[in-house]
Design a protein around this motif. Structure first.
Motif, PDB file in Angstrom:
ATOM      1  N   ASN A 244       0.973  -1.220   0.132  1.00  0.00           N
ATOM      2  CA  ASN A 244       0.069  -0.074  -0.308  1.00  0.00           C
ATOM      3  C   ASN A 244       0.783   1.221   0.065  1.00  0.00           C
ATOM      4  OD1 ASN A 244      -2.624   1.177   0.012  1.00  0.00           O
ATOM      5  ND2 ASN A 244      -2.384   1.681   2.178  1.00  0.00           N
ATOM      6  N   ILE A 245       1.915   1.229  -0.983  1.00  0.00           N
ATOM      7  CA  ILE A 245       2.586   2.404  -0.821  1.00  0.00           C
ATOM      8  C   ILE A 245       2.358   3.383  -2.035  1.00  0.00           C
ATOM      9  CG2 ILE A 245       4.892   3.118  -1.684  1.00  0.00           C
ATOM     10  CD1 ILE A 245       6.284   0.495  -0.496  1.00  0.00           C
ATOM     11  N   GLN A 246       2.051   4.729  -1.408  1.00  0.00           N
ATOM     12  CA  GLN A 246       1.644   5.732  -2.578  1.00  0.00           C
ATOM     13  C   GLN A 246       2.834   6.150  -3.114  1.00  0.00           C
ATOM     14  OE1 GLN A 246      -0.708   8.112  -0.035  1.00  0.00           O
ATOM     15  NE2 GLN A 246      -2.114   8.232  -1.364  1.00  0.00           N
ATOM     16  N   ILE A 247       2.760   6.230  -4.517  1.00  0.00           N
ATOM     17  CA  ILE A 247       3.901   6.983  -5.344  1.00  0.00           C
ATOM     18  C   ILE A 247       3.289   8.160  -5.945  1.00  0.00           C
ATOM     19  CG2 ILE A 247       3.241   5.203  -7.360  1.00  0.00           C
ATOM     20  CD1 ILE A 247       6.571   5.405  -7.562  1.00  0.00           C
ATOM     21  N   PHE A 248       4.258   9.180  -6.026  1.00  0.00           N
ATOM     22  CA  PHE A 248       3.873  10.567  -6.671  1.00  0.00           C
ATOM     23  C   PHE A 248       5.262  10.855  -7.720  1.00  0.00           C
ATOM     24  CE2 PHE A 248       2.097  10.494  -2.597  1.00  0.00           C
ATOM     25  CZ  PHE A 248       0.804  11.006  -2.689  1.00  0.00           C
ATOM     26  N   ILE A 249       4.720  11.053  -9.076  1.00  0.00           N
ATOM     27  CA  ILE A 249       5.675  11.497  -9.925  1.00  0.00           C
ATOM     28  C   ILE A 249       5.551  12.703 -10.474  1.00  0.00           C
ATOM     29  CG2 ILE A 249       6.562  10.594 -12.264  1.00  0.00           C
ATOM     30  CD1 ILE A 249       5.357   7.712 -11.685  1.00  0.00           C
ATOM     31  N   GLY A 283       3.619   3.530   3.385  1.00  0.00           N
ATOM     32  CA  GLY A 283       4.876   4.557   2.958  1.00  0.00           C
ATOM     33  C   GLY A 283       4.606   5.349   1.763  1.00  0.00           C
ATOM     34  N   THR A 284       5.516   6.210   1.410  1.00  0.00           N
ATOM     35  CA  THR A 284       5.321   7.046   0.121  1.00  0.00           C
ATOM     36  C   THR A 284       6.789   7.003  -0.495  1.00  0.00           C
ATOM     37  OG1 THR A 284       3.780   8.445   1.537  1.00  0.00           O
ATOM     38  CG2 THR A 284       4.897   9.496  -0.590  1.00  0.00           C
ATOM     39  N   ILE A 285       6.570   7.152  -1.839  1.00  0.00           N
ATOM     40  CA  ILE A 285       7.847   7.495  -2.674  1.00  0.00           C
ATOM     41  C   ILE A 285       7.519   8.416  -3.552  1.00  0.00           C
ATOM     42  CG2 ILE A 285       9.428   6.389  -4.628  1.00  0.00           C
ATOM     43  CD1 ILE A 285       8.733   3.456  -3.334  1.00  0.00           C
ATOM     44  N   PHE A 286       8.561   9.518  -3.621  1.00  0.00           N
ATOM     45  CA  PHE A 286       8.201  10.586  -4.427  1.00  0.00           C
ATOM     46  C   PHE A 286       9.604  10.501  -5.657  1.00  0.00           C
ATOM     47  CE2 PHE A 286       6.725  12.019  -0.456  1.00  0.00           C
ATOM     48  CZ  PHE A 286       5.458  12.753  -0.697  1.00  0.00           C
ATOM     49  N   ILE A 287       9.042  10.704  -6.853  1.00  0.00           N
ATOM     50  CA  ILE A 287      10.052  10.679  -7.929  1.00  0.00           C
ATOM     51  C   ILE A 287       9.983  11.976  -8.631  1.00  0.00           C
ATOM     52  CG2 ILE A 287      10.616   9.653 -10.076  1.00  0.00           C
ATOM     53  CD1 ILE A 287       9.455   6.905  -9.123  1.00  0.00           C
ATOM     54  N   SER A 288      10.985  12.839  -8.492  1.00  0.00           N
ATOM     55  CA  SER A 288      10.797  14.242  -9.047  1.00  0.00           C
ATOM     56  C   SER A 288      12.122  14.507  -9.947  1.00  0.00           C
ATOM     57  CB  SER A 288      10.674  15.067  -7.987  1.00  0.00           C
ATOM     58  OG  SER A 288      12.002  15.074  -7.226  1.00  0.00           O
ATOM     59  N   ALA A 289      12.297  15.619 -10.591  1.00  0.00           N
ATOM     60  CA  ALA A 289      13.317  16.069 -11.262  1.00  0.00           C
ATOM     61  C   ALA A 289      13.659  17.600 -11.238  1.00  0.00           C
ATOM     62  CB  ALA A 289      12.940  15.467 -12.875  1.00  0.00           C
ATOM     63  N   THR A 290      14.768  17.863 -11.693  1.00  0.00           N
ATOM     64  CA  THR A 290      15.248  19.103 -11.776  1.00  0.00           C
ATOM     65  C   THR A 290      15.657  19.052 -13.229  1.00  0.00           C
ATOM     66  OG1 THR A 290      17.543  18.890 -11.515  1.00  0.00           O
ATOM     67  CG2 THR A 290      15.967  19.558  -9.365  1.00  0.00           C
ATOM     68  N   ALA A 291      16.296  20.391 -13.677  1.00  0.00           N
ATOM     69  CA  ALA A 291      16.863  20.360 -15.284  1.00  0.00           C
ATOM     70  C   ALA A 291      18.042  19.339 -15.479  1.00  0.00           C
ATOM     71  CB  ALA A 291      17.489  21.664 -15.412  1.00  0.00           C
ATOM     72  N   ASN A 292      18.612  18.832 -14.456  1.00  0.00           N
ATOM     73  CA  ASN A 292      19.693  17.752 -14.907  1.00  0.00           C
ATOM     74  C   ASN A 292      19.620  16.621 -13.928  1.00  0.00           C
ATOM     75  OD1 ASN A 292      20.666  19.219 -12.547  1.00  0.00           O
ATOM     76  ND2 ASN A 292      22.996  18.982 -13.408  1.00  0.00           N
ATOM     77  N   LEU A 294      17.278  13.083 -11.920  1.00  0.00           N
ATOM     78  CA  LEU A 294      16.139  12.363 -11.576  1.00  0.00           C
ATOM     79  C   LEU A 294      16.294  11.877 -10.200  1.00  0.00           C
ATOM     80  CD1 LEU A 294      13.559  10.933 -12.552  1.00  0.00           C
ATOM     81  CD2 LEU A 294      14.935   8.954 -12.925  1.00  0.00           C
ATOM     82  N   ILE A 295      15.135  12.471  -9.538  1.00  0.00           N
ATOM     83  CA  ILE A 295      15.409  12.253  -7.811  1.00  0.00           C
ATOM     84  C   ILE A 295      14.344  10.980  -7.324  1.00  0.00           C
ATOM     85  CG2 ILE A 295      15.170  13.316  -5.526  1.00  0.00           C
ATOM     86  CD1 ILE A 295      15.732  16.051  -7.364  1.00  0.00           C
ATOM     87  N   ILE A 296      14.811  10.048  -6.587  1.00  0.00           N
ATOM     88  CA  ILE A 296      13.864   8.933  -5.946  1.00  0.00           C
ATOM     89  C   ILE A 296      14.025   9.107  -4.603  1.00  0.00           C
ATOM     90  CG2 ILE A 296      13.359   6.630  -5.991  1.00  0.00           C
ATOM     91  CD1 ILE A 296      14.530   6.398  -8.732  1.00  0.00           C
ATOM     92  N   LYS A 297      12.925   9.446  -3.886  1.00  0.00           N
ATOM     93  CA  LYS A 297      12.822   9.741  -2.485  1.00  0.00           C
ATOM     94  C   LYS A 297      11.986   9.051  -1.694  1.00  0.00           C
ATOM     95  CE  LYS A 297      12.297  13.540   1.093  1.00  0.00           C
ATOM     96  NZ  LYS A 297      12.046  14.957   1.268  1.00  0.00           N
ATOM     97  N   ASP A 298      12.168   8.211  -0.774  1.00  0.00           N
ATOM     98  CA  ASP A 298      11.216   7.678  -0.005  1.00  0.00           C
ATOM     99  C   ASP A 298      11.361   7.886   1.499  1.00  0.00           C
ATOM    100  OD1 ASP A 298      13.055   5.958   1.603  1.00  0.00           O
ATOM    101  OD2 ASP A 298      13.668   4.995  -0.447  1.00  0.00           O
ATOM    102  N   ASN A 299      10.458   7.415   2.234  1.00  0.00           N
ATOM    103  CA  ASN A 299      10.158   7.531   3.751  1.00  0.00           C
ATOM    104  C   ASN A 299      10.673   6.343   4.589  1.00  0.00           C
ATOM    105  OD1 ASN A 299       7.902   6.420   3.193  1.00  0.00           O
ATOM    106  ND2 ASN A 299       6.715   7.820   4.549  1.00  0.00           N
ATOM    107  N   THR A 356      15.451   7.721   2.228  1.00  0.00           N
ATOM    108  CA  THR A 356      16.304   7.706   1.681  1.00  0.00           C
ATOM    109  C   THR A 356      16.334   8.666   0.308  1.00  0.00           C
ATOM    110  OG1 THR A 356      17.435   5.781   2.244  1.00  0.00           O
ATOM    111  CG2 THR A 356      18.325   6.589   0.019  1.00  0.00           C
ATOM    112  N   THR A 357      17.353   9.577  -0.132  1.00  0.00           N
ATOM    113  CA  THR A 357      17.068  10.216  -1.473  1.00  0.00           C
ATOM    114  C   THR A 357      18.252  10.038  -2.296  1.00  0.00           C
ATOM    115  OG1 THR A 357      15.677  12.076  -0.342  1.00  0.00           O
ATOM    116  CG2 THR A 357      16.753  12.491  -2.466  1.00  0.00           C
ATOM    117  N   ILE A 358      17.863   9.462  -3.534  1.00  0.00           N
ATOM    118  CA  ILE A 358      18.953   9.130  -4.479  1.00  0.00           C
ATOM    119  C   ILE A 358      18.811  10.043  -5.748  1.00  0.00           C
ATOM    120  CG2 ILE A 358      20.191   7.181  -5.751  1.00  0.00           C
ATOM    121  CD1 ILE A 358      19.677   5.472  -3.641  1.00  0.00           C
ATOM    122  N   ALA A 359      19.607  10.726  -6.213  1.00  0.00           N
ATOM    123  CA  ALA A 359      19.472  11.442  -7.374  1.00  0.00           C
ATOM    124  C   ALA A 359      20.682  10.674  -8.471  1.00  0.00           C
ATOM    125  CB  ALA A 359      20.030  13.036  -7.087  1.00  0.00           C
TER     126      ALA A 359
END
Length: 374
Positions: A244-249, A283-292, A294-299, A356-359
């Protein structure tokens, strides 16, 4: 290296002439002389001053210079002991020079490996320092790589046998036993889990093998990161739902990339798999980005600084996920190696029990935000 014995055998040379001669040589040279109570440093050639950094004003005798070159006491004592033993061996064999390899500390604080050779000419000690730092570091890297590869082969072999053995046992049970429909469905669920695990292990093994045998080549093309994420998340739909993990992109800022789609997919798949594995139920996972990036962040449960250091040093460690998922301990190491393969960098930030946040940093990749996405 020039053999100073040739000078002694060919002609008598004055100290001043010898200084002029060694100042022309392409490696650091020191001249010292035996005194009653110590070895006095008489001359450092220009390469010694330029490359090692010390001058006569820093060390008037060899003992002082030794303390500067080897500031760590235990290492200094070890080098001094090795030097004495070499001197004894040289005398017994009738030779006239002593040679040793050691890591010196330059005046700048930088540590470098040198081969040190000392000859004696008319009572003068001529000590040459030949830089072997690149060779030593390469040998150490190859040694670490070989040890790590042996360890990985052992791990992959062991972990691949385990699920296959379980599959055989489950298949035998289903074939030989009279089981109910409910028991059969339960067994099929276990078969599915074990099969998925085997496929992951095989994928990791083949990718690792291709990396180590240098058969993985670049095949760059225009890549839509949204499409890669969509395909990867299809694979992990069941795992996300079961916890039941929510993921936001939100990655539109990154745009299209000119990069190897297969390698990038493997990287993203491993990072998302890890996030799911170490994120607790609900839990929650966020996948986001900047101009250069790709960021994958979880709690999730996060990592200690020691764990991150092991990953960055290409060392193996493994642990169970929040639902007791089994790991083989090579995922993030593989990701790091693959990122280097496509000229990207991995940035890891984590805190135990905080997530953890990995870019993935696409510094050397062509990023074109104006191209139309396919």
């Amino acid at each position: 290296m020039m053999d100073f014995m040739c000078i002694e055998e060919s002609f008598e040379v004055s100290t001043s002439e010898l200084k002029k001669l060694v100042d022309l040589l392409p490696y650091p040279i020191m001249i010292s002389e035996d005194m009653q109570t110590e070895n006095a440093c008489l001359f450092f050639n220009q390469n010694f001053v330029n490359k090692i950094g010390y001058q006569l004003s820093d060390a008037s005798n060899t003992q002082k210079l030794t303390e500067l070159l080897y500031p760590e006491e235990n290492y200094r004592k070890d080098i001094e002991e090795q030097w004495k033993l070499r001197q004894i061996a040289v005398k017994e064999k009738g030779k006239r020079f002593v040679k040793i390899k050691a890591q010196l500390t330059c005046k700048s604080g930088e540590k470098k490996w040198y081969e040190i050779k000392e000859s004696i000419i008319n009572g003068l000690h001529i000590t040459a320092f030949v830089n072997i730092n690149s060779d030593v570091l390469l040998q150490e890297k190859l040694k670490r790589t070989n040890v790590n590869n042996d360890r990985m082969l052992s791990i992959l072999g062991h972990d691949l046998k385990s699920p296959i053995s379980n599959l055989i046992a489950i298949s035998f049970l289903a074939e030989q036993s009279e089981i109910s429909q409910q028991e059969f469905v339960s067994l099929m669920g276990r078969v599915k889990e074990q099969s998925t695990e085997v496929l992951k292990l095989l994928d990791t093994t083949f990718t690792w093998a291709r990396m180590n045998f240098n058969t993985m080549q670049h095949n760059d093309s225009i890549v839509d990161i949204n499409l890669i994420l969509e395909n990867v998340l299809k694979i992990y739909k069941s795992a996300l739902e079961s916890k039941n993990i929510q993921i936001f992109i939100e990655v539109n800022e990154l745009g299209n990339l000119f990069i190897d789609a297969e390698i990038l997919t493997i990287i993203v798949r491993n990072l998302i798999s890890n996030s799911i594995k170490f994120t607790p139920k609900d839990g929650t996972i966020f996948i986001s980005a900047t101009a250069n990036k790709l960021i994958i962040k979880d709690n999730g449960i996060g990592m200690t600084p020691e764990m991150i250091a092991l990953i960055l040093e290409n060392n193996y460690f493994t642990r169970r996920g929040t639902a007791n998922e089994k790991g083989i301990g090579v995922g993030l190491q593989l990701v790091q190696n693959l990122a280097e393969k496509i000229n990207c960098k991995l940035q890891i930030e984590s805190e135990a029990n905080r997530g953890t946040t990995i870019a993935i940093i696409f510094e050397d990749c062509i990023v074109n935000k104006n191209l139309n996405k396919s």
